[in-house]
Scaffold this motif. Sequence first.
Motif, mmCIF file in Angstrom:
data_model
loop_
_atom_site.group_PDB
_atom_site.id
_atom_site.type_symbol
_atom_site.label_atom_id
_atom_site.label_comp_id
_atom_site.label_asym_id
_atom_site.label_seq_id
_atom_site.Cartn_x
_atom_site.Cartn_y
_atom_site.Cartn_z
ATOM 1 N N ALA A 1 52.084 45.404 25.031
ATOM 2 C CA ALA A 1 52.369 46.532 25.925
ATOM 3 C C ALA A 1 51.096 47.008 26.621
ATOM 4 O O ALA A 1 51.089 47.274 27.831
ATOM 5 C CB ALA A 1 53.011 47.668 25.135
ATOM 6 N N ALA A 2 50.013 47.110 25.865
ATOM 7 C CA ALA A 2 48.736 47.544 26.440
ATOM 8 C C ALA A 2 48.265 46.586 27.527
ATOM 9 O O ALA A 2 47.758 47.003 28.581
ATOM 10 C CB ALA A 2 47.679 47.659 25.339
ATOM 11 N N GLY A 3 48.462 45.279 27.286
ATOM 12 C CA GLY A 3 48.054 44.282 28.273
ATOM 13 C C GLY A 3 48.841 44.399 29.569
ATOM 14 O O GLY A 3 48.274 44.300 30.667
ATOM 15 N N LEU A 4 50.156 44.618 29.477
ATOM 16 C CA LEU A 4 50.969 44.739 30.682
ATOM 17 C C LEU A 4 50.595 45.990 31.480
ATOM 18 O O LEU A 4 50.539 45.961 32.714
ATOM 19 C CB LEU A 4 52.457 44.775 30.318
ATOM 20 N N ILE A 5 50.346 47.096 30.770
ATOM 21 C CA ILE A 5 49.930 48.324 31.457
ATOM 22 C C ILE A 5 48.572 48.122 32.127
ATOM 23 O O ILE A 5 48.353 48.519 33.280
ATOM 24 C CB ILE A 5 49.880 49.502 30.469
ATOM 25 N N ALA A 6 47.644 47.479 31.418
ATOM 26 C CA ALA A 6 46.310 47.237 31.977
ATOM 27 C C ALA A 6 46.366 46.306 33.185
ATOM 28 O O ALA A 6 45.545 46.425 34.106
ATOM 29 C CB ALA A 6 45.398 46.647 30.904
ATOM 30 N N SER B 1 41.589 43.835 40.768
ATOM 31 C CA SER B 1 40.562 42.868 40.360
ATOM 32 C C SER B 1 41.240 41.649 39.746
ATOM 33 O O SER B 1 41.807 41.748 38.658
ATOM 34 C CB SER B 1 39.613 43.491 39.335
ATOM 35 N N PRO B 2 41.220 40.490 40.426
ATOM 36 C CA PRO B 2 41.884 39.301 39.869
ATOM 37 C C PRO B 2 41.400 38.946 38.468
ATOM 38 O O PRO B 2 42.202 38.587 37.613
ATOM 39 C CB PRO B 2 41.523 38.198 40.878
ATOM 40 N N VAL B 3 40.096 39.072 38.204
ATOM 41 C CA VAL B 3 39.559 38.700 36.893
ATOM 42 C C VAL B 3 40.105 39.620 35.814
ATOM 43 O O VAL B 3 40.612 39.171 34.769
ATOM 44 C CB VAL B 3 38.013 38.741 36.893
ATOM 45 N N LEU B 4 40.043 40.932 36.039
ATOM 46 C CA LEU B 4 40.525 41.890 35.039
ATOM 47 C C LEU B 4 42.039 41.830 34.899
ATOM 48 O O LEU B 4 42.583 41.987 33.795
ATOM 49 C CB LEU B 4 40.085 43.305 35.420
ATOM 50 N N ALA C 1 44.031 41.060 31.515
ATOM 51 C CA ALA C 1 45.053 41.961 30.982
ATOM 52 C C ALA C 1 46.369 41.233 30.755
ATOM 53 O O ALA C 1 47.037 41.424 29.733
ATOM 54 C CB ALA C 1 45.250 43.135 31.934
ATOM 55 N N LEU C 2 46.764 40.396 31.708
ATOM 56 C CA LEU C 2 47.989 39.610 31.546
ATOM 57 C C LEU C 2 47.868 38.648 30.365
ATOM 58 O O LEU C 2 48.849 38.366 29.675
ATOM 59 C CB LEU C 2 48.293 38.830 32.828
ATOM 60 N N LEU D 1 46.151 39.302 27.602
ATOM 61 C CA LEU D 1 46.378 40.120 26.418
ATOM 62 C C LEU D 1 47.870 40.386 26.223
ATOM 63 O O LEU D 1 48.386 40.297 25.102
ATOM 64 C CB LEU D 1 45.628 41.450 26.541
ATOM 65 N N GLY D 2 48.570 40.689 27.328
ATOM 66 C CA GLY D 2 50.008 40.918 27.232
ATOM 67 C C GLY D 2 50.745 39.699 26.724
ATOM 68 O O GLY D 2 51.620 39.797 25.849
ATOM 69 N N THR D 3 50.399 38.530 27.266
ATOM 70 C CA THR D 3 51.055 37.284 26.858
ATOM 71 C C THR D 3 50.746 36.947 25.406
ATOM 72 O O THR D 3 51.630 36.535 24.648
ATOM 73 C CB THR D 3 50.602 36.127 27.774
ATOM 74 N N VAL D 4 49.491 37.130 24.992
ATOM 75 C CA VAL D 4 49.094 36.881 23.602
ATOM 76 C C VAL D 4 49.896 37.765 22.655
ATOM 77 O O VAL D 4 50.418 37.310 21.628
ATOM 78 C CB VAL D 4 47.584 37.127 23.419
ATOM 79 N N GLY D 5 50.014 39.046 22.977
ATOM 80 C CA GLY D 5 50.746 39.961 22.111
ATOM 81 C C GLY D 5 52.210 39.587 21.971
ATOM 82 O O GLY D 5 52.745 39.502 20.862
#
Length: 436
Positions: free
Chosen positions: A328-333, A340-343, A347-348, A350-354
Amino acid sequence: MSTVSGQRLADSRKDSEARTYSRVAWRIVPLLFLCYVVSYLDRVNVGFAKLQMLNDLRFSESVYGLGAGIFFLGYFFFEIPSNLIMYRVGARKWIARIMITWGVVSAAMMFVTTPTMFYVMRLLLGVAEAGFFPGMILYLTYWFPAERRGGMTALFMTGIPLSGVIGGPVSGWILQSVSGALGLAGWQWLFVLEGIPSIIVGLLVLALLDDRIADARWLAPEEKAMLQERIDNDEAEKGHASALQAFGSAKVWLLALIYFCLIMGLYGVSFWLPTIIKGLGVKDTTSVGFLYAIPYVLATIAMILVGRSADAYKERRWHIAVPCVLGAAGLIASVTFGTSPVLAVAALSLGTVGILSAIPLFWSCPTAFLGGAAAAGGIALINSVGNLAGFASPYMVGLIKDWTHSTDVGMYVLAGCLMIAAVLVVAGLPARLVNK
Protein backbone atom coordinates in the motif's frame (compact mmCIF):
# COMPACT_ATOMS: atom_id res chain seq x y z
CA MET A 1 19.99 -47.91 22.75
CA SER A 2 22.23 -45.12 24.10
CA THR A 3 21.22 -41.48 23.96
CA VAL A 4 24.04 -40.79 21.48
CA SER A 5 22.96 -43.65 19.19
CA GLY A 6 19.35 -42.49 19.37
CA GLN A 7 20.35 -38.96 18.43
CA ARG A 8 22.41 -40.23 15.50
CA LEU A 9 19.46 -42.27 14.26
CA ALA A 10 17.15 -39.26 14.57
CA ASP A 11 19.64 -37.05 12.72
CA SER A 12 20.01 -39.70 10.00
CA ARG A 13 16.25 -39.86 9.51
CA LYS A 14 16.02 -36.09 9.44
CA ASP A 15 18.75 -35.87 6.80
CA SER A 16 17.07 -38.59 4.74
CA GLU A 17 13.75 -36.76 4.93
CA ALA A 18 15.37 -33.48 3.90
CA ARG A 19 17.05 -35.15 0.91
CA THR A 20 13.77 -36.75 -0.17
CA TYR A 21 11.84 -33.49 0.01
CA SER A 22 14.62 -31.76 -1.89
CA ARG A 23 14.35 -34.42 -4.58
CA VAL A 24 10.57 -34.02 -4.75
CA ALA A 25 10.87 -30.24 -4.94
CA TRP A 26 13.37 -30.40 -7.81
CA ARG A 27 11.18 -32.89 -9.63
CA ILE A 28 7.79 -31.16 -9.51
CA VAL A 29 8.22 -27.48 -8.58
CA PRO A 30 10.17 -26.43 -11.73
CA LEU A 31 7.42 -27.88 -13.94
CA LEU A 32 4.68 -26.18 -11.90
CA PHE A 33 6.70 -22.98 -12.00
CA LEU A 34 7.01 -23.18 -15.80
CA CYS A 35 3.25 -23.72 -16.07
CA TYR A 36 2.58 -20.66 -13.94
CA VAL A 37 4.99 -18.45 -15.91
CA VAL A 38 3.20 -19.09 -19.20
CA SER A 39 -0.19 -18.90 -17.46
CA TYR A 40 0.44 -15.47 -16.03
CA LEU A 41 2.08 -14.26 -19.23
CA ASP A 42 -0.99 -15.16 -21.31
CA ARG A 43 -3.27 -13.62 -18.70
CA VAL A 44 -1.64 -10.18 -18.55
CA ASN A 45 0.12 -9.76 -21.92
CA VAL A 46 -2.96 -7.79 -22.93
CA GLY A 47 -1.39 -4.95 -20.87
CA PHE A 48 1.42 -4.73 -23.43
CA ALA A 49 -0.86 -5.38 -26.42
CA LYS A 50 -2.85 -2.34 -25.23
CA LEU A 51 0.07 -0.05 -26.13
CA GLN A 52 -0.73 -0.66 -29.81
CA MET A 53 -4.15 -2.27 -30.14
CA LEU A 54 -6.13 0.62 -28.61
CA ASN A 55 -4.95 2.94 -31.40
CA ASP A 56 -5.30 0.28 -34.11
CA LEU A 57 -8.82 -0.75 -33.05
CA ARG A 58 -9.92 2.64 -31.62
CA PHE A 59 -10.80 1.23 -28.19
CA SER A 60 -11.26 3.52 -25.17
CA GLU A 61 -9.46 3.00 -21.85
CA SER A 62 -12.68 1.69 -20.26
CA VAL A 63 -13.21 -0.79 -23.14
CA TYR A 64 -9.70 -2.10 -22.45
CA GLY A 65 -10.32 -2.22 -18.70
CA LEU A 66 -13.57 -4.14 -19.14
CA GLY A 67 -11.99 -6.56 -21.61
CA ALA A 68 -8.95 -7.12 -19.39
CA GLY A 69 -11.19 -7.81 -16.41
CA ILE A 70 -13.93 -9.86 -18.07
CA PHE A 71 -11.46 -12.74 -18.18
CA PHE A 72 -12.24 -13.23 -14.50
CA LEU A 73 -15.98 -13.65 -15.01
CA GLY A 74 -15.34 -16.81 -17.03
CA TYR A 75 -12.82 -17.80 -14.40
CA PHE A 76 -15.39 -17.22 -11.62
CA PHE A 77 -18.21 -19.34 -13.05
CA PHE A 78 -16.08 -22.34 -14.07
CA GLU A 79 -13.46 -22.34 -11.29
CA ILE A 80 -15.21 -24.58 -8.75
CA PRO A 81 -16.46 -27.20 -11.25
CA SER A 82 -12.99 -27.35 -12.80
CA ASN A 83 -11.23 -27.93 -9.49
CA LEU A 84 -13.71 -30.63 -8.46
CA ILE A 85 -13.15 -32.36 -11.81
CA MET A 86 -9.38 -32.28 -11.20
CA TYR A 87 -9.93 -33.82 -7.77
CA ARG A 88 -11.75 -36.68 -9.52
CA VAL A 89 -9.69 -37.27 -12.68
CA GLY A 90 -6.21 -36.25 -11.49
CA ALA A 91 -3.91 -33.28 -11.97
CA ARG A 92 -1.92 -34.59 -14.94
CA LYS A 93 -4.76 -34.85 -17.46
CA TRP A 94 -6.75 -31.88 -16.24
CA ILE A 95 -3.91 -29.34 -15.96
CA ALA A 96 -2.65 -30.41 -19.40
CA ARG A 97 -6.17 -29.88 -20.83
CA ILE A 98 -6.40 -26.45 -19.24
CA MET A 99 -3.05 -25.31 -20.61
CA ILE A 100 -3.59 -26.54 -24.16
CA THR A 101 -7.04 -24.95 -24.49
CA TRP A 102 -5.99 -21.59 -23.05
CA GLY A 103 -2.94 -21.52 -25.36
CA VAL A 104 -5.22 -21.94 -28.37
CA VAL A 105 -7.62 -19.22 -27.15
CA SER A 106 -4.77 -16.83 -26.31
CA ALA A 107 -3.28 -17.19 -29.80
CA ALA A 108 -6.75 -16.63 -31.32
CA MET A 109 -6.83 -13.16 -29.70
CA MET A 110 -5.01 -12.03 -32.85
CA PHE A 111 -8.36 -12.05 -34.69
CA VAL A 112 -9.99 -9.43 -32.45
CA THR A 113 -11.35 -6.41 -34.36
CA THR A 114 -14.27 -5.10 -32.26
CA PRO A 115 -14.97 -4.51 -28.56
CA THR A 116 -17.49 -7.38 -28.57
CA MET A 117 -14.91 -9.80 -30.01
CA PHE A 118 -12.41 -8.56 -27.42
CA TYR A 119 -14.86 -9.23 -24.59
CA VAL A 120 -15.82 -12.69 -25.90
CA MET A 121 -12.23 -13.85 -26.39
CA ARG A 122 -11.16 -12.64 -22.95
CA LEU A 123 -14.18 -14.39 -21.43
CA LEU A 124 -13.29 -17.63 -23.23
CA LEU A 125 -9.70 -17.34 -22.03
CA GLY A 126 -11.01 -17.18 -18.46
CA VAL A 127 -13.22 -20.23 -19.04
CA ALA A 128 -10.27 -22.15 -20.50
CA GLU A 129 -7.95 -21.31 -17.60
CA ALA A 130 -10.51 -21.79 -14.82
CA GLY A 131 -9.26 -24.21 -12.20
CA PHE A 132 -5.58 -23.92 -13.07
CA PHE A 133 -4.30 -21.98 -10.06
CA PRO A 134 -6.42 -23.61 -7.33
CA GLY A 135 -5.59 -26.95 -8.94
CA MET A 136 -1.90 -26.19 -8.51
CA ILE A 137 -2.40 -25.19 -4.88
CA LEU A 138 -4.38 -28.38 -4.24
CA TYR A 139 -1.70 -30.43 -5.99
CA LEU A 140 1.00 -29.12 -3.63
CA THR A 141 -1.03 -30.44 -0.66
CA TYR A 142 -0.64 -33.96 -2.12
CA TRP A 143 3.16 -33.74 -1.71
CA PHE A 144 4.10 -31.26 1.02
CA PRO A 145 2.79 -30.99 4.62
CA ALA A 146 1.77 -27.60 6.02
CA GLU A 147 5.12 -26.77 7.62
CA ARG A 148 6.91 -27.14 4.26
CA ARG A 149 4.23 -25.69 2.01
CA GLY A 150 4.89 -21.97 2.54
CA GLY A 151 8.30 -22.06 0.90
CA MET A 152 7.14 -24.40 -1.88
CA THR A 153 4.15 -22.20 -2.67
CA ALA A 154 6.40 -19.14 -2.76
CA LEU A 155 8.83 -20.88 -5.13
CA PHE A 156 5.98 -21.95 -7.41
CA MET A 157 4.44 -18.48 -7.36
CA THR A 158 7.68 -16.76 -8.32
CA GLY A 159 6.23 -17.58 -11.74
CA ILE A 160 4.25 -14.33 -11.40
CA PRO A 161 7.20 -11.95 -11.08
CA LEU A 162 9.42 -13.96 -13.41
CA SER A 163 6.74 -13.85 -16.08
CA GLY A 164 7.13 -10.08 -15.75
CA VAL A 165 10.92 -10.29 -15.86
CA ILE A 166 10.79 -12.44 -19.00
CA GLY A 167 7.56 -11.23 -20.53
CA GLY A 168 8.20 -7.49 -20.17
CA PRO A 169 11.31 -7.27 -22.36
CA VAL A 170 10.07 -10.01 -24.75
CA SER A 171 6.65 -8.37 -25.17
CA GLY A 172 8.22 -4.97 -25.74
CA TRP A 173 10.60 -6.44 -28.32
CA ILE A 174 7.78 -8.24 -30.17
CA LEU A 175 5.69 -5.07 -30.36
CA GLN A 176 8.62 -3.08 -31.74
CA SER A 177 10.52 -5.57 -33.90
CA VAL A 178 7.97 -8.02 -35.36
CA SER A 179 5.23 -5.51 -36.16
CA GLY A 180 4.23 -5.66 -39.83
CA ALA A 181 5.65 -9.12 -40.54
CA LEU A 182 3.29 -11.10 -42.79
CA GLY A 183 0.87 -8.18 -42.62
CA LEU A 184 0.17 -8.62 -38.89
CA ALA A 185 0.43 -5.89 -36.25
CA GLY A 186 2.85 -6.25 -33.36
CA TRP A 187 0.04 -6.87 -30.87
CA GLN A 188 -1.27 -9.72 -33.07
CA TRP A 189 2.16 -11.36 -33.11
CA LEU A 190 2.31 -10.88 -29.34
CA PHE A 191 -0.75 -13.06 -28.77
CA VAL A 192 0.37 -15.75 -31.22
CA LEU A 193 3.98 -16.05 -30.07
CA GLU A 194 3.07 -16.03 -26.37
CA GLY A 195 0.19 -18.51 -26.79
CA ILE A 196 2.26 -21.29 -28.37
CA PRO A 197 4.43 -22.01 -25.25
CA SER A 198 1.29 -22.84 -23.23
CA ILE A 199 0.39 -25.62 -25.66
CA ILE A 200 3.94 -27.03 -25.57
CA VAL A 201 4.12 -26.94 -21.75
CA GLY A 202 0.66 -28.57 -21.57
CA LEU A 203 2.05 -31.52 -23.51
CA LEU A 204 5.03 -31.66 -21.11
CA VAL A 205 2.62 -31.86 -18.16
CA LEU A 206 0.86 -34.79 -19.80
CA ALA A 207 4.20 -36.58 -20.18
CA LEU A 208 5.93 -35.73 -16.88
CA LEU A 209 3.50 -34.93 -14.05
CA ASP A 210 2.55 -37.62 -11.50
CA ASP A 211 -0.90 -37.36 -9.93
CA ARG A 212 0.13 -38.50 -6.43
CA ILE A 213 3.01 -39.91 -4.39
CA ALA A 214 2.01 -43.50 -5.16
CA ASP A 215 2.40 -42.84 -8.92
CA ALA A 216 5.99 -41.57 -8.67
CA ARG A 217 8.17 -44.30 -10.18
CA TRP A 218 11.25 -42.14 -9.51
CA LEU A 219 10.82 -42.57 -5.72
CA ALA A 220 11.95 -45.62 -3.70
CA PRO A 221 9.23 -47.49 -1.74
CA GLU A 222 10.59 -46.27 1.61
CA GLU A 223 10.62 -42.67 0.33
CA LYS A 224 6.99 -42.98 -0.78
CA ALA A 225 6.05 -44.40 2.61
CA MET A 226 7.72 -41.55 4.48
CA LEU A 227 6.14 -38.85 2.27
CA GLN A 228 2.70 -40.41 2.52
CA GLU A 229 2.99 -40.72 6.29
CA ARG A 230 3.74 -36.98 6.56
CA ILE A 231 0.75 -36.14 4.37
CA ASP A 232 -1.54 -38.51 6.30
CA ASN A 233 -0.49 -36.94 9.60
CA ASP A 234 -1.09 -33.48 8.13
CA GLU A 235 -4.51 -34.46 6.79
CA ALA A 236 -5.56 -35.97 10.13
CA GLU A 237 -5.42 -32.49 11.69
CA LYS A 238 -7.72 -30.95 9.08
CA GLY A 239 -11.46 -30.88 8.71
CA HIS A 240 -12.69 -33.32 6.07
CA ALA A 241 -16.04 -31.77 5.29
CA SER A 242 -17.70 -31.95 1.89
CA ALA A 243 -17.25 -29.24 -0.71
CA LEU A 244 -20.73 -27.91 0.09
CA GLN A 245 -19.87 -27.61 3.79
CA ALA A 246 -16.72 -25.68 2.90
CA PHE A 247 -18.91 -23.22 0.98
CA GLY A 248 -20.79 -22.46 4.21
CA SER A 249 -17.67 -21.88 6.32
CA ALA A 250 -17.25 -18.34 7.69
CA LYS A 251 -13.48 -18.85 7.70
CA VAL A 252 -13.52 -19.69 3.98
CA TRP A 253 -15.52 -16.55 3.18
CA LEU A 254 -13.17 -14.40 5.30
CA LEU A 255 -10.24 -15.76 3.31
CA ALA A 256 -12.13 -15.04 0.07
CA LEU A 257 -12.58 -11.40 1.14
CA ILE A 258 -8.90 -11.07 2.06
CA TYR A 259 -7.91 -12.57 -1.28
CA PHE A 260 -10.29 -10.19 -3.11
CA CYS A 261 -8.41 -7.25 -1.57
CA LEU A 262 -5.01 -8.74 -2.48
CA ILE A 263 -6.07 -9.36 -6.07
CA MET A 264 -7.37 -5.79 -6.39
CA GLY A 265 -3.79 -4.70 -5.82
CA LEU A 266 -2.18 -7.40 -7.95
CA TYR A 267 -4.12 -6.90 -11.16
CA GLY A 268 -4.46 -3.16 -10.75
CA VAL A 269 -0.67 -3.08 -11.02
CA SER A 270 -0.22 -5.94 -13.52
CA PHE A 271 -2.65 -4.69 -16.16
CA TRP A 272 -1.73 -1.00 -15.87
CA LEU A 273 2.00 -1.01 -15.12
CA PRO A 274 3.04 -0.70 -18.82
CA THR A 275 0.65 2.26 -19.21
CA ILE A 276 1.91 3.89 -15.99
CA ILE A 277 5.54 3.52 -17.10
CA LYS A 278 4.73 4.92 -20.53
CA GLY A 279 2.98 7.82 -18.80
CA LEU A 280 6.27 8.67 -17.06
CA GLY A 281 7.62 9.72 -20.45
CA VAL A 282 9.06 6.39 -21.67
CA LYS A 283 7.92 6.05 -25.29
CA ASP A 284 10.01 3.15 -26.64
CA THR A 285 8.15 -0.15 -26.01
CA THR A 286 11.37 -2.12 -25.51
CA SER A 287 12.41 0.34 -22.77
CA VAL A 288 8.94 0.04 -21.23
CA GLY A 289 9.46 -3.73 -21.16
CA PHE A 290 12.80 -3.53 -19.36
CA LEU A 291 11.50 -1.01 -16.80
CA TYR A 292 8.44 -3.23 -16.29
CA ALA A 293 10.80 -6.08 -15.36
CA ILE A 294 12.51 -4.19 -12.50
CA PRO A 295 9.69 -4.53 -9.91
CA TYR A 296 9.33 -8.20 -10.75
CA VAL A 297 13.03 -8.99 -10.34
CA LEU A 298 12.90 -7.54 -6.82
CA ALA A 299 9.59 -9.31 -6.10
CA THR A 300 11.06 -12.68 -7.10
CA ILE A 301 13.81 -12.33 -4.49
CA ALA A 302 11.41 -11.05 -1.83
CA MET A 303 8.89 -13.87 -2.35
CA ILE A 304 11.53 -16.54 -1.76
CA LEU A 305 12.97 -14.81 1.32
CA VAL A 306 9.56 -14.14 2.90
CA GLY A 307 8.44 -17.71 2.20
CA ARG A 308 11.55 -19.15 3.83
CA SER A 309 11.17 -16.84 6.82
CA ALA A 310 7.52 -17.85 7.29
CA ASP A 311 8.45 -21.55 7.26
CA ALA A 312 11.44 -21.03 9.57
CA TYR A 313 9.33 -19.22 12.18
CA LYS A 314 6.21 -21.31 11.41
CA GLU A 315 4.28 -18.03 11.24
CA ARG A 316 1.84 -16.82 8.61
CA ARG A 317 -0.24 -13.87 9.83
CA TRP A 318 2.40 -11.14 10.09
CA HIS A 319 4.22 -12.46 7.03
CA ILE A 320 1.06 -11.58 5.09
CA ALA A 321 -0.01 -8.37 6.84
CA VAL A 322 3.35 -6.53 6.80
CA PRO A 323 3.89 -7.00 3.02
CA CYS A 324 0.32 -5.73 2.46
CA VAL A 325 1.16 -2.52 4.32
CA LEU A 326 4.40 -2.13 2.36
CA GLY A 327 2.51 -2.73 -0.89
CA ALA A 328 0.00 0.00 0.00
CA ALA A 329 2.81 2.41 0.88
CA GLY A 330 4.50 1.72 -2.46
CA LEU A 331 1.35 2.44 -4.47
CA ILE A 332 0.74 5.70 -2.59
CA ALA A 333 4.38 6.73 -3.05
CA SER A 334 4.15 6.02 -6.81
CA VAL A 335 1.57 8.81 -7.02
CA THR A 336 3.49 11.14 -4.68
CA PHE A 337 6.68 10.80 -6.74
CA GLY A 338 4.93 10.54 -10.10
CA THR A 339 6.93 13.39 -11.62
CA SER A 340 10.22 11.52 -11.14
CA PRO A 341 10.52 8.35 -13.28
CA VAL A 342 13.27 6.93 -11.03
CA LEU A 343 11.36 7.45 -7.76
CA ALA A 344 8.06 6.37 -9.32
CA VAL A 345 9.53 3.07 -10.57
CA ALA A 346 11.15 2.55 -7.14
CA ALA A 347 7.78 3.11 -5.45
CA LEU A 348 5.99 0.79 -7.88
CA SER A 349 8.69 -1.78 -7.16
CA LEU A 350 7.94 -1.56 -3.43
CA GLY A 351 4.22 -1.92 -4.16
CA THR A 352 4.79 -4.96 -6.37
CA VAL A 353 7.16 -6.56 -3.85
CA GLY A 354 4.63 -6.15 -1.05
CA ILE A 355 1.68 -7.54 -3.00
CA LEU A 356 3.53 -10.51 -4.44
CA SER A 357 5.20 -11.43 -1.13
CA ALA A 358 1.84 -11.63 0.65
CA ILE A 359 -0.03 -13.83 -1.83
CA PRO A 360 1.97 -17.12 -1.57
CA LEU A 361 1.77 -17.04 2.23
CA PHE A 362 -1.95 -16.34 2.01
CA TRP A 363 -2.40 -19.65 0.15
CA SER A 364 -0.78 -21.59 2.96
CA CYS A 365 -3.72 -20.51 5.19
CA PRO A 366 -6.69 -22.37 3.63
CA THR A 367 -4.60 -25.49 2.99
CA ALA A 368 -3.71 -25.54 6.71
CA PHE A 369 -7.27 -26.44 7.73
CA LEU A 370 -9.04 -27.77 4.61
CA GLY A 371 -8.60 -31.34 3.37
CA GLY A 372 -10.10 -33.69 0.79
CA ALA A 373 -13.14 -32.49 -1.17
CA ALA A 374 -13.43 -29.52 1.20
CA ALA A 375 -9.96 -28.40 0.07
CA ALA A 376 -10.85 -28.76 -3.62
CA GLY A 377 -14.09 -26.83 -3.21
CA GLY A 378 -12.91 -24.32 -0.60
CA ILE A 379 -9.71 -23.37 -2.46
CA ALA A 380 -11.66 -22.96 -5.69
CA LEU A 381 -14.29 -20.82 -3.93
CA ILE A 382 -11.66 -18.54 -2.38
CA ASN A 383 -9.84 -18.18 -5.67
CA SER A 384 -12.96 -17.58 -7.77
CA VAL A 385 -14.47 -15.00 -5.41
CA GLY A 386 -11.10 -13.33 -4.91
CA ASN A 387 -10.49 -13.20 -8.63
CA LEU A 388 -13.65 -11.19 -9.16
CA ALA A 389 -11.28 -8.39 -8.16
CA GLY A 390 -9.41 -9.23 -11.35
CA PHE A 391 -12.56 -8.05 -13.15
CA ALA A 392 -13.25 -5.07 -10.89
CA SER A 393 -9.70 -3.74 -10.55
CA PRO A 394 -8.63 -3.08 -14.18
CA TYR A 395 -12.14 -1.93 -15.14
CA MET A 396 -12.22 0.49 -12.20
CA VAL A 397 -8.78 1.91 -13.05
CA GLY A 398 -9.84 2.23 -16.71
CA LEU A 399 -12.99 4.17 -15.80
CA ILE A 400 -11.03 6.42 -13.43
CA LYS A 401 -8.44 7.09 -16.14
CA ASP A 402 -11.16 7.98 -18.66
CA TRP A 403 -12.77 10.35 -16.13
CA THR A 404 -9.64 11.96 -14.66
CA HIS A 405 -7.01 11.28 -17.39
CA SER A 406 -4.82 9.85 -14.63
CA THR A 407 -4.30 6.58 -12.76
CA ASP A 408 -3.54 8.38 -9.47
CA VAL A 409 -6.96 7.92 -7.83
CA GLY A 410 -6.95 4.28 -8.91
CA MET A 411 -3.65 3.71 -7.09
CA TYR A 412 -5.11 5.22 -3.90
CA VAL A 413 -8.10 2.86 -4.08
CA LEU A 414 -5.82 -0.16 -4.60
CA ALA A 415 -3.66 0.91 -1.65
CA GLY A 416 -6.80 1.09 0.50
CA CYS A 417 -7.72 -2.48 -0.49
CA LEU A 418 -4.30 -3.71 0.61
CA MET A 419 -4.68 -2.00 3.99
CA ILE A 420 -8.09 -3.65 4.44
CA ALA A 421 -6.46 -7.02 3.69
CA ALA A 422 -3.79 -6.38 6.34
CA VAL A 423 -6.41 -5.53 8.98
CA LEU A 424 -8.54 -8.59 8.15
CA VAL A 425 -5.52 -10.89 8.33
CA VAL A 426 -4.44 -9.64 11.75
CA ALA A 427 -7.95 -9.42 13.20
CA GLY A 428 -9.51 -12.49 11.62
CA LEU A 429 -6.89 -15.24 11.28
CA PRO A 430 -5.64 -17.31 14.23
CA ALA A 431 -2.15 -16.53 15.50
CA ARG A 432 -1.03 -20.12 14.85
CA LEU A 433 -1.80 -21.81 11.55
CA VAL A 434 1.21 -24.16 11.47
CA ASN A 435 2.18 -26.57 14.25
CA LYS A 436 5.35 -25.63 16.12
